[in-house]
Design an enzyme around this catalytic site. Structure first.
Site, PDB file in Angstrom:
ATOM      1  N   ASN A  10      23.004 122.307  95.565  1.00 16.53           N
ATOM      2  CA  ASN A  10      23.890 122.995  96.195  1.00 16.53           C
ATOM      3  C   ASN A  10      23.684 124.610  96.633  1.00 16.53           C
ATOM      4  OD1 ASN A  10      25.834 124.968  94.437  1.00 16.53           O
ATOM      5  ND2 ASN A  10      25.226 125.694  92.983  1.00 16.53           N
ATOM      6  N   LYS A  12      25.920 126.490  97.644  1.00 16.51           N
ATOM      7  CA  LYS A  12      26.590 127.881  96.741  1.00 16.51           C
ATOM      8  C   LYS A  12      27.893 128.136  98.134  1.00 16.51           C
ATOM      9  CE  LYS A  12      23.846 128.608  93.583  1.00 16.51           C
ATOM     10  NZ  LYS A  12      23.149 129.996  92.713  1.00 16.51           N
ATOM     11  N   HIS A 100      29.248 126.513  86.366  1.00 17.84           N
ATOM     12  CA  HIS A 100      28.308 127.101  87.324  1.00 17.84           C
ATOM     13  C   HIS A 100      27.727 128.488  86.308  1.00 17.84           C
ATOM     14  CE1 HIS A 100      25.034 129.383  89.420  1.00 17.84           C
ATOM     15  NE2 HIS A 100      24.227 127.712  89.811  1.00 17.84           N
ATOM     16  N   GLU A 102      27.259 131.087  88.111  1.00 20.59           N
ATOM     17  CA  GLU A 102      28.557 132.080  88.575  1.00 20.59           C
ATOM     18  C   GLU A 102      29.756 132.011  88.745  1.00 20.59           C
ATOM     19  OE1 GLU A 102      25.875 131.417  91.888  1.00 20.59           O
ATOM     20  OE2 GLU A 102      24.130 131.518  91.836  1.00 20.59           O
ATOM     21  N   GLU A 172      20.895 125.630  83.436  1.00 18.39           N
ATOM     22  CA  GLU A 172      20.017 126.748  84.639  1.00 18.39           C
ATOM     23  C   GLU A 172      20.459 127.892  84.243  1.00 18.39           C
ATOM     24  OE1 GLU A 172      21.640 125.045  88.534  1.00 18.39           O
ATOM     25  OE2 GLU A 172      23.103 126.294  87.776  1.00 18.39           O
ATOM     26  N   GLY A 178      18.166 132.272  91.556  1.00 18.43           N
ATOM     27  CA  GLY A 178      18.087 133.006  92.977  1.00 18.43           C
ATOM     28  C   GLY A 178      16.800 134.435  92.795  1.00 18.43           C
ATOM     29  N   SER A 218      15.839 128.499  90.725  1.00 18.36           N
ATOM     30  CA  SER A 218      14.387 128.526  91.282  1.00 18.36           C
ATOM     31  C   SER A 218      13.491 127.354  91.523  1.00 18.36           C
ATOM     32  CB  SER A 218      14.384 130.471  91.009  1.00 18.36           C
ATOM     33  OG  SER A 218      14.492 131.363  91.266  1.00 18.36           O
TER      34      SER A 218
HETATM   35  C1  G2H Z   1      20.996 127.881  90.273  1.00 18.87           C
HETATM   36  C2  G2H Z   1      19.997 127.237  90.991  1.00 18.87           C
HETATM   37  C3  G2H Z   1      21.704 126.390  91.680  1.00 18.87           C
HETATM   38  P1  G2H Z   1      18.388 128.467  92.955  1.00 18.87           P
HETATM   39  O1  G2H Z   1      22.459 128.255  90.081  1.00 18.87           O
HETATM   40  O2  G2H Z   1      22.341 126.163  90.455  1.00 18.87           O
HETATM   41  O3  G2H Z   1      19.876 128.733  92.705  1.00 18.87           O
HETATM   42  O4  G2H Z   1      17.688 127.222  92.945  1.00 18.87           O
HETATM   43  O5  G2H Z   1      19.450 129.504  94.049  1.00 18.87           O
HETATM   44  O6  G2H Z   1      18.541 129.713  91.216  1.00 18.87           O
END
Ligand code: G2H
Length: 256
Positions: A10, A12, A100, A102, A172, A178, A218
């Site tokens: 993803n 983003k 998601h 976000e 998640e 992040g 993460s």
């Molecule tokens: C969680 C994830 C991907 P990251 O949002 O959707 O982001 O790996 O940067 O934590």
């Protein structure tokens, strides 16, 4: 388990157009055909990169899937700024992320809207990757399992058993997104198992046994192996680490 590991990147709201093309090329170049047979690899760029990704994937017959980060709950019409499922289908998207955290936070998307978006995805023939997860306060209060299962049931409202058979769920935890803080492999396993239990309640044991449940938050090459060996973790939804080809390829190589 019979479930094929899925690693989805993803992106983003990151990368410029040239960087996006270069990243797809590098991922496709580095991964061997045999690796792409065992693990399903998907990139999820911003809308503005999708036509170019489609051209690359089609032109070179890449065994790489791709999808979008959001879609409208509406089929078409006066919805300025929105992108419909059929537009994404025309761009060859096989997946679309819905719910998601976000978008739930930035755009006040609630479970009912997420369910409507999942339905719009199915109407266009696209598989939703439906995200659920708790914020830190809820985990601290110890109510994270009921919270996440409530989100899941609400976000699946009106989704039929036939549709659910192909859905992908991503757990998640918001405190791990992040932040560099990953849920422990056991925490990820526990919640993914609870999610599968809820899917069994809603759609039956056989359906639940076939649905892929991913962990996101993460994920990186250094922790993916441990996460992916957990019995109910069927892959990862990867944010930050999916922007670096070596990291993303390393995560794919952590698959079974
Ligand atoms: C969680 C994830 C991907 P990251 O949002 O959707 O982001 O790996 O940067 O934590």
């Amino acid at each position: 388990t019979g479930r094929r590991t899925l690693v989805a990147g993803n992106w983003k709201m990151n990368l410029n157009h040239l960087e996006a093309i270069a990243l797809v090329q590098k991922i496709a170049f580095d991964l061997k055909p045999a690796e792409l047979e065992t693990v399903e690899v998907v990139v999820i760029p911003p809308f503005t990169d999708l036509r170019s990704v489609q051209t690359l994937v089609d032109g070179d017959k890449l065994a790489l899937g791709y999808g979008a980060q959001d879609l409208s709950q509406h089929g078409s019409g006066a919805h300025t700024g929105d992108i419909s499922g059929s537009m994404l289908a025309k761009l060859g998207c096989s997946y679309v992320v819905v719910g998601h955290s976000e978008r739930r936070a930035d755009h006040h998307e609630d479970d009912a809207l997420v369910a409507a978006k999942a339905k719009a995805a199915y109407a266009a023939g696209i598989t939703p990757i439906l995200c659920v997860g708790e914020v830190e306060e809820i985990r601290a209060a110890g109510t994270h399992v009921e919270h996440v299962l409530g989100q899941l049931a609400g976000s699946l409202a009106g989704i039929t058993a036939e549709q659910a058979a192909t859905i992908v769920i991503a757990y998640e935890p918001v405190w791990a997104i992040g932040t560099g803080r990953t849920a422990s492999a056991q925490d990820a396993q526990d919640m993914c198992a609870a999610v599968r239990g809820k899917l069994a309640e809603l759609y039956g044991d056989a359906a639940a046994a076939g649905i892929r449940v991913l962990y996101g938050g993460s994920v990186k090459a250094a922790n993916a192996g441990e996460l992916f060996t957990m019995p109910d973790v069927d892959g990862g939804l990867v944010g930050g680490a999916s922007l670096v080809a070596e990291e993303f390829v390393g995560i794919v190589r952590s698959g079974p």
